[in-house]
Design a protein around this motif. Structure first.
Motif, PDB file in Angstrom:
ATOM      1  N   ASP A 187     101.821 -55.874 -56.204  1.00 40.27           N
ATOM      2  CA  ASP A 187     101.560 -56.362 -54.843  1.00 40.27           C
ATOM      3  C   ASP A 187     102.859 -56.785 -54.168  1.00 40.27           C
ATOM      4  OD1 ASP A 187      98.795 -55.977 -54.932  1.00 40.27           O
ATOM      5  OD2 ASP A 187      98.465 -57.902 -55.918  1.00 40.27           O
ATOM      6  N   ALA A 188     103.726 -57.422 -54.942  1.00 37.35           N
ATOM      7  CA  ALA A 188     105.012 -57.847 -54.383  1.00 37.35           C
ATOM      8  C   ALA A 188     105.810 -56.642 -53.893  1.00 37.35           C
ATOM      9  CB  ALA A 188     105.798 -58.627 -55.430  1.00 37.35           C
ATOM     10  N   ASN A 189     105.816 -55.566 -54.680  1.00 40.48           N
ATOM     11  CA  ASN A 189     106.546 -54.347 -54.279  1.00 40.48           C
ATOM     12  C   ASN A 189     105.987 -53.737 -53.007  1.00 40.48           C
ATOM     13  OD1 ASN A 189     108.853 -53.363 -55.722  1.00 40.48           O
ATOM     14  ND2 ASN A 189     107.584 -53.356 -57.580  1.00 40.48           N
ATOM     15  N   THR A 190     104.671 -53.743 -52.875  1.00 37.01           N
ATOM     16  CA  THR A 190     104.034 -53.178 -51.674  1.00 37.01           C
ATOM     17  C   THR A 190     104.501 -53.902 -50.424  1.00 37.01           C
ATOM     18  OG1 THR A 190     102.075 -52.515 -52.933  1.00 37.01           O
ATOM     19  CG2 THR A 190     101.831 -52.749 -50.541  1.00 37.01           C
ATOM     20  N   HIS A 191     104.485 -55.212 -50.461  1.00 34.84           N
ATOM     21  CA  HIS A 191     104.888 -56.000 -49.294  1.00 34.84           C
ATOM     22  C   HIS A 191     106.405 -55.983 -49.100  1.00 34.84           C
ATOM     23  CE1 HIS A 191     100.944 -57.510 -48.219  1.00 34.84           C
ATOM     24  NE2 HIS A 191     100.705 -57.725 -49.512  1.00 34.84           N
ATOM     25  N   LEU A 192     107.155 -55.810 -50.168  1.00 30.29           N
ATOM     26  CA  LEU A 192     108.605 -55.723 -50.043  1.00 30.29           C
ATOM     27  C   LEU A 192     109.001 -54.491 -49.224  1.00 30.29           C
ATOM     28  CD1 LEU A 192     111.336 -56.980 -50.925  1.00 30.29           C
ATOM     29  CD2 LEU A 192     111.317 -55.366 -52.831  1.00 30.29           C
ATOM     30  N   ARG A 193     108.335 -53.355 -49.491  1.00 28.73           N
ATOM     31  CA  ARG A 193     108.636 -52.137 -48.733  1.00 28.73           C
ATOM     32  C   ARG A 193     108.337 -52.335 -47.253  1.00 28.73           C
ATOM     33  NH1 ARG A 193     106.428 -49.719 -53.432  1.00 28.73           N
ATOM     34  NH2 ARG A 193     104.363 -49.549 -52.458  1.00 28.73           N
ATOM     35  N   GLN A 194     107.215 -52.983 -46.963  1.00 35.06           N
ATOM     36  CA  GLN A 194     106.846 -53.212 -45.567  1.00 35.06           C
ATOM     37  C   GLN A 194     107.819 -54.181 -44.895  1.00 35.06           C
ATOM     38  OE1 GLN A 194     104.543 -51.364 -44.359  1.00 35.06           O
ATOM     39  NE2 GLN A 194     104.461 -52.187 -42.286  1.00 35.06           N
ATOM     40  N   ALA A 195     108.201 -55.217 -45.622  1.00 24.64           N
ATOM     41  CA  ALA A 195     109.153 -56.188 -45.066  1.00 24.64           C
ATOM     42  C   ALA A 195     110.495 -55.530 -44.768  1.00 24.64           C
ATOM     43  CB  ALA A 195     109.344 -57.352 -46.037  1.00 24.64           C
ATOM     44  N   ARG A 196     110.952 -54.664 -45.676  1.00 26.29           N
ATOM     45  CA  ARG A 196     112.233 -53.979 -45.473  1.00 26.29           C
ATOM     46  C   ARG A 196     112.172 -53.049 -44.256  1.00 26.29           C
ATOM     47  NH1 ARG A 196     112.977 -52.179 -50.269  1.00 26.29           N
ATOM     48  NH2 ARG A 196     114.556 -53.678 -50.952  1.00 26.29           N
ATOM     49  N   LEU A 197     111.050 -52.342 -44.099  1.00 28.49           N
ATOM     50  CA  LEU A 197     110.885 -51.429 -42.975  1.00 28.49           C
ATOM     51  C   LEU A 197     110.931 -52.181 -41.644  1.00 28.49           C
ATOM     52  CD1 LEU A 197     110.157 -48.600 -41.847  1.00 28.49           C
ATOM     53  CD2 LEU A 197     107.750 -49.232 -42.153  1.00 28.49           C
ATOM     54  N   LEU A 198     110.195 -53.280 -41.551  1.00 28.14           N
ATOM     55  CA  LEU A 198     110.133 -54.039 -40.303  1.00 28.14           C
ATOM     56  C   LEU A 198     111.457 -54.743 -40.013  1.00 28.14           C
ATOM     57  CD1 LEU A 198     106.538 -55.534 -40.691  1.00 28.14           C
ATOM     58  CD2 LEU A 198     107.260 -53.753 -39.083  1.00 28.14           C
ATOM     59  N   ALA A 199     112.114 -55.243 -41.056  1.00 23.62           N
ATOM     60  CA  ALA A 199     113.418 -55.889 -40.858  1.00 23.62           C
ATOM     61  C   ALA A 199     114.436 -54.883 -40.341  1.00 23.62           C
ATOM     62  CB  ALA A 199     113.897 -56.513 -42.162  1.00 23.62           C
ATOM     63  N   SER A 200     114.359 -53.654 -40.816  1.00 25.30           N
ATOM     64  CA  SER A 200     115.268 -52.606 -40.336  1.00 25.30           C
ATOM     65  C   SER A 200     114.975 -52.246 -38.890  1.00 25.30           C
ATOM     66  CB  SER A 200     115.149 -51.360 -41.224  1.00 25.30           C
ATOM     67  OG  SER A 200     115.560 -51.648 -42.545  1.00 25.30           O
ATOM     68  N   ARG A 201     113.693 -52.236 -38.507  1.00 23.25           N
ATOM     69  CA  ARG A 201     113.325 -51.917 -37.126  1.00 23.25           C
ATOM     70  C   ARG A 201     113.920 -52.919 -36.144  1.00 23.25           C
ATOM     71  NH1 ARG A 201     107.017 -51.162 -36.359  1.00 23.25           N
ATOM     72  NH2 ARG A 201     107.714 -51.422 -34.196  1.00 23.25           N
ATOM     73  N   THR A 202     113.949 -54.183 -36.511  1.00 21.86           N
ATOM     74  CA  THR A 202     114.454 -55.211 -35.607  1.00 21.86           C
ATOM     75  C   THR A 202     115.944 -55.475 -35.797  1.00 21.86           C
ATOM     76  OG1 THR A 202     113.885 -56.985 -37.173  1.00 21.86           O
ATOM     77  CG2 THR A 202     112.217 -56.367 -35.548  1.00 21.86           C
ATOM     78  N   GLY A 203     116.537 -54.900 -36.834  1.00 19.22           N
ATOM     79  CA  GLY A 203     117.949 -55.150 -37.091  1.00 19.22           C
ATOM     80  C   GLY A 203     118.234 -56.572 -37.514  1.00 19.22           C
ATOM     81  N   SER A 204     117.256 -57.253 -38.101  1.00 17.23           N
ATOM     82  CA  SER A 204     117.406 -58.661 -38.464  1.00 17.23           C
ATOM     83  C   SER A 204     118.249 -58.813 -39.729  1.00 17.23           C
ATOM     84  CB  SER A 204     116.028 -59.304 -38.674  1.00 17.23           C
ATOM     85  OG  SER A 204     116.161 -60.611 -39.181  1.00 17.23           O
ATOM     86  N   VAL A 205     119.456 -59.318 -39.564  1.00 18.12           N
ATOM     87  CA  VAL A 205     120.326 -59.563 -40.720  1.00 18.12           C
ATOM     88  C   VAL A 205     119.709 -60.632 -41.613  1.00 18.12           C
ATOM     89  CG1 VAL A 205     122.601 -60.427 -41.422  1.00 18.12           C
ATOM     90  CG2 VAL A 205     122.395 -58.869 -39.476  1.00 18.12           C
ATOM     91  N   ARG A 206     119.137 -61.645 -40.985  1.00 15.42           N
ATOM     92  CA  ARG A 206     118.533 -62.745 -41.743  1.00 15.42           C
ATOM     93  C   ARG A 206     117.378 -62.241 -42.613  1.00 15.42           C
ATOM     94  NH1 ARG A 206     114.547 -66.935 -39.999  1.00 15.42           N
ATOM     95  NH2 ARG A 206     114.950 -68.832 -41.196  1.00 15.42           N
ATOM     96  N   GLN A 207     116.512 -61.416 -42.038  1.00 11.15           N
ATOM     97  CA  GLN A 207     115.374 -60.909 -42.808  1.00 11.15           C
ATOM     98  C   GLN A 207     115.828 -59.919 -43.884  1.00 11.15           C
ATOM     99  OE1 GLN A 207     112.452 -62.007 -42.863  1.00 11.15           O
ATOM    100  NE2 GLN A 207     111.970 -62.950 -40.908  1.00 11.15           N
ATOM    101  N   ARG A 208     116.814 -59.082 -43.557  1.00  6.76           N
ATOM    102  CA  ARG A 208     117.295 -58.130 -44.560  1.00  6.76           C
ATOM    103  C   ARG A 208     117.931 -58.844 -45.743  1.00  6.76           C
ATOM    104  NH1 ARG A 208     119.292 -54.505 -40.211  1.00  6.76           N
ATOM    105  NH2 ARG A 208     121.384 -55.299 -40.647  1.00  6.76           N
ATOM    106  N   ARG A 209     118.641 -59.913 -45.459  1.00  7.24           N
ATOM    107  CA  ARG A 209     119.235 -60.695 -46.545  1.00  7.24           C
ATOM    108  C   ARG A 209     118.146 -61.285 -47.425  1.00  7.24           C
ATOM    109  NH1 ARG A 209     122.750 -63.631 -43.725  1.00  7.24           N
ATOM    110  NH2 ARG A 209     121.287 -65.319 -43.339  1.00  7.24           N
ATOM    111  N   ARG A 210     117.090 -61.763 -46.810  1.00  6.85           N
ATOM    112  CA  ARG A 210     115.982 -62.321 -47.593  1.00  6.85           C
ATOM    113  C   ARG A 210     115.300 -61.235 -48.428  1.00  6.85           C
ATOM    114  NH1 ARG A 210     110.327 -64.988 -45.527  1.00  6.85           N
ATOM    115  NH2 ARG A 210     109.753 -65.889 -47.549  1.00  6.85           N
TER     116      ARG A 210
END
Length: 335
Positions: free
Chosen positions: A304-327
């Motif tokens: 489950d963690a991996n599933t949400h990690l992929r989604q989090a990475r995709l959305l963080a890349s869409r917004t260009g959020s350095v803070r979220q990508r670091r997390r």
């Protein structure tokens, strides 16, 4: 011959004194000898330009302040949906115009509405800077926001800027100092602010307490936030448009904080928030999926963690959020 040499020496000494006097007094030979005064050239001393700028600032109308606020709102919407990375130049120009208008406004009746607009725009610019990883720029924007809020005599805006600035301290590795600052923000506000803002301040305190390793204080602040938030689905504070918070948003925030504490209840809160999150809040969705990664990791639920990690990475890349990508990178290292 002797007299002639003495006369020459006298003239030489006289010329030297005249040169010294000209240099000290800034006058010509004719002025020293009592001749007609030379007409001084016209020199621009800056007063005309200063008065022109003061006159322009004094003519800033209510409609102009509304235009400033509308531009801030547009930048806020773009930031929420597209991310902060492409807005730096626009935000910098917007702040410069507002600050320029405030610097040359004289009377309080003119200064206050402009200062209030600047306070709101500066906190937005600061949060965008945090998201972009530019922490020093964020700190300076928060200092500007606090000065503007004091000028506007607006304790709500001052408290909000102080509490958001606490996140800079938290990101920099000083969460305990951040807790002190957000509590000082609460004291600054007192009971004068709106219930929605007070709930926001309690939730911010809870999150920073979690980072500071203060679980009891964290839970007390969470309970205070839940008890203070107004009922209903409205999320915009009419007295402070930078605050978006209702029960659903607070449930997401609570899940984030509980995930930081490693609490099992985090998963329930986060999935409930995922069902009602506004789809236009792209960066918030990235944070929500990152929260779920953290919550599932606390329960050793790696798939489950991996599933949400992929989604989090995709959305963080869409917004260009350095803070979220670091997390996301930090969470990825734990899988």
């Amino acid at each position: 011959m002797y007299v002639s040499e003495w006369e020459n020496d006298k003239r030489t000494i006289s010329d030297r004194y005249a040169a010294i006097l000209r240099q000290l007094l800034g006058v010509t030979d004719a002025e020293l000898r009592g001749g007609p005064l030379a007409v001084a050239p016209s020199v621009a001393d800056g007063y005309d330009e200063l008065l022109s700028r003061i006159d322009s600032a004094s003519s800033v109308s209510e409609s102009m302040v509304k235009t400033f606020n509308d531009q801030t709102e547009l930048l806020r919407t773009m930031d929420r949906q597209l991310g902060a990375w492409g807005l730096v130049d626009q935000m910098t120009g917007h702040l410069a115009r507002l600050e320029d208008a405030l610097n040359f406004a004289v009377l309080p009746s003119t200064r206050r509405p402009v200062a209030l607009a600047l306070a709101g725009a500066s906190t937005l610019a600061a949060w965008q800077a945090i998201d972009s990883g530019a922490v020093e720029r964020a700190w300076r924007h928060y200092e500007l926001a606090k000065r503007a809020a004091r000028d506007a005599e607006a304790p709500m805006y001052l408290a909000h800027a102080m509490a958001e600035q606490a996140y800079v301290l938290c990101e920099a590795g000083r969460p305990s100092l951040g807790v002190d600052l957000v509590r000082d923000a609460q004291r600054t506000l007192g009971q004068a602010g709106s219930p929605r803002l007070r709930a926001w301040l309690y939730a911010a305190e809870a999150e920073i307490c979690a980072h500071a390793g203060m679980p009891d204080d964290c839970r007390r602040a969470l309970d205070a936030a839940m008890a203070t938030i107004p009922p209903g689905s409205d999320d915009r504070d009419p007295d402070m448009l930078s605050i978006f918070l209702n029960g659903a948003h607070l449930a997401r925030w609570r899940g984030n904080v509980l995930a930081l504490l490693g609490d099992d209840d985090a998963v329930v809160s986060l999935y409930g928030a995922l069902e009602v999150v506004d789809p236009s809040f792209i960066r918030a969705q990235a944070g929500l999926h990152a929260d779920l990664v953290q919550a599932h990791l606390a329960r050793d639920e790696y798939d489950d963690a991996n599933t949400h990690l992929r989604q989090a990475r995709l959305l963080a890349s869409r917004t260009g959020s350095v803070r979220q990508r670091r997390r996301v990178d930090l969470l990825s290292a734990r899988l």
